[in-house]
Scaffold this motif. Structure first.
Motif, PDB file in Angstrom:
ATOM      1  N   LEU A 160       0.850  -1.177   0.000  1.00 10.78           N
ATOM      2  CA  LEU A 160       0.000   0.000   0.000  1.00 10.78           C
ATOM      3  C   LEU A 160       0.894   1.238   0.000  1.00 10.78           C
ATOM      4  O   LEU A 160       1.802   1.344   0.840  1.00 10.78           O
ATOM      5  CB  LEU A 160      -0.911   0.038   1.228  1.00 10.78           C
ATOM      6  N   ARG A 161       0.631   2.142  -0.929  1.00 14.15           N
ATOM      7  CA  ARG A 161       1.428   3.363  -1.038  1.00 14.15           C
ATOM      8  C   ARG A 161       0.510   4.574  -1.056  1.00 14.15           C
ATOM      9  O   ARG A 161      -0.346   4.697  -1.933  1.00 14.15           O
ATOM     10  CB  ARG A 161       2.278   3.334  -2.314  1.00 14.15           C
ATOM     11  N   ASN A 162       0.681   5.419  -0.059  1.00 19.00           N
ATOM     12  CA  ASN A 162      -0.111   6.657   0.039  1.00 19.00           C
ATOM     13  C   ASN A 162      -1.609   6.381  -0.079  1.00 19.00           C
ATOM     14  O   ASN A 162      -2.335   7.095  -0.772  1.00 19.00           O
ATOM     15  CB  ASN A 162       0.316   7.662  -1.033  1.00 19.00           C
ATOM     16  N   VAL A 163      -2.081   5.366   0.620  1.00 17.40           N
ATOM     17  CA  VAL A 163      -3.486   4.965   0.519  1.00 17.40           C
ATOM     18  C   VAL A 163      -4.327   5.747   1.531  1.00 17.40           C
ATOM     19  O   VAL A 163      -3.988   5.830   2.715  1.00 17.40           O
ATOM     20  CB  VAL A 163      -3.651   3.457   0.760  1.00 17.40           C
ATOM     21  N   SER A 164      -5.416   6.310   1.046  1.00 18.41           N
ATOM     22  CA  SER A 164      -6.386   6.991   1.902  1.00 18.41           C
ATOM     23  C   SER A 164      -7.748   6.337   1.710  1.00 18.41           C
ATOM     24  O   SER A 164      -8.134   5.996   0.581  1.00 18.41           O
ATOM     25  CB  SER A 164      -6.474   8.478   1.557  1.00 18.41           C
ATOM     26  N   LEU A 171       2.168   0.489   3.657  1.00 19.63           N
ATOM     27  CA  LEU A 171       2.353  -0.810   4.291  1.00 19.63           C
ATOM     28  C   LEU A 171       2.937  -1.785   3.281  1.00 19.63           C
ATOM     29  O   LEU A 171       2.626  -1.721   2.092  1.00 19.63           O
ATOM     30  CB  LEU A 171       1.025  -1.380   4.806  1.00 19.63           C
ATOM     31  N   ALA A 172       3.760  -2.702   3.757  1.00 24.20           N
ATOM     32  CA  ALA A 172       4.254  -3.820   2.957  1.00 24.20           C
ATOM     33  C   ALA A 172       3.933  -5.095   3.730  1.00 24.20           C
ATOM     34  O   ALA A 172       4.534  -5.365   4.775  1.00 24.20           O
ATOM     35  CB  ALA A 172       5.749  -3.701   2.707  1.00 24.20           C
ATOM     36  N   ILE A 173       2.949  -5.838   3.246  1.00 23.83           N
ATOM     37  CA  ILE A 173       2.487  -7.042   3.930  1.00 23.83           C
ATOM     38  C   ILE A 173       3.102  -8.252   3.245  1.00 23.83           C
ATOM     39  O   ILE A 173       2.893  -8.470   2.050  1.00 23.83           O
ATOM     40  CB  ILE A 173       0.951  -7.124   3.894  1.00 23.83           C
TER      41      ILE A 173
END
Length: 256
Positions: free
Chosen positions: A6-10, A24-26
């Protein structure tokens, strides 16, 4: 074993921003639990990962943008278990237990096709795994809360997806079935599945390989569940109202 990034997720609900510009890096092929304070956006986050909510920014699974994956392909790749109350209300429409579990095979079937022998075999295996095979002819509406939850877990497993998203999966389960669920989580990891769970029970969340901690201001911490830094972050997240202690092989949380 596809990782999720997830990059710059709103994310917003009812025109209110719940999570803003999170990264996030899951890891793929591992169990990650999401823990957080009330209203921090835990359910919102997993719903977005399931492709059920619009988002700003980028969510990628295995390097592919989530919204670019077709609905059918996404349903095959990602199995979703929402909170039990919402799911039970939606499915309490006179369906048999077996029919509920068979819904997990829909992503693999063509429109109006008849379930194949393989579909029936997969569903039976999933139902036996969750100990609801003997309930297969009962109506879903006749079951207790714990029985319903095990049927919904059977439906989840019947998808045979590489990524499983679960919001409060042990809700209504008694201790023996909670223990079974923990064993299923181990099996999923052994199979290289990516499992992401929202849990309020910290002692269960701590048995995951990774933790994501959500606070009022977004991502409070992400790390390995046995890392002392993660433990301290978890204590801080709940304002020092919990303490962690090791019991046998596992960490447990006690309230202060």
């Amino acid at each position: 074993m596809s990782p999720i990034e997830l990059r710059n997720v709103s994310l917003s609900r009812n025109n209110t921003v719940v999570l803003h510009n999170i990264d996030l890096a899951i890891p793929g092929g591992e169990w990650t639990s999401i823990v957080g304070s009330n209203g921090a956006g835990k359910s919102t986050l997993v719903q977005a990962l399931a492709g059920l909510l619009p988002y700003e920014g980028s969510i990628q699974i295995g390097g592919v943008e989530l919204h670019s994956i077709t609905t059918k392909a996404r349903a095959q790749q990602i199995a979703w278990l929402e909170q039990a109350t919402a799911t039970s209300d939606n499915l309490d429409v006179g369906l048999r237990v077996y029919d509920i579990a068979m819904l997990g095979r829909l992503p693999h079937q063509n429109w109006l096709s008849i379930a194949s022998a393989d579909d029936h075999l997969v569903v039976e295996q999933a139902m036996r795994q969750t100990a609801v095979w003997d309930l297969r002819e009962r109506f879903f509406s006749q079951l207790s809360g714990g029985e319903r939850q095990r049927v919904l877990l059977a439906r989840l497993f019947a998808v045979q997806a590489d990524t499983l998203l679960m919001d409060e999966p042990i809700a209504n389960l008694d201790p023996p079935h909670q223990a079974d669920w923990l064993q299923w989580q181990t099996t999923l990891s052994d199979q290289g599945k990516t499992s992401i769970t929202v849990l309020h029970e910290i002692q269960f969340a701590l048995q995951a390989e990774n933790l994501i901690l959500l606070g009022k201001k977004g991502v409070h911490h992400q790390g390995k569940s046995d890392d002392p830094l993660t433990h301290q972050a978890l204590i801080d997240l709940f304002d020092g109202r919990i303490e962690l202690t090791k019991l046998g092989k596992h960490w447990v949380a006690l309230t202060r």
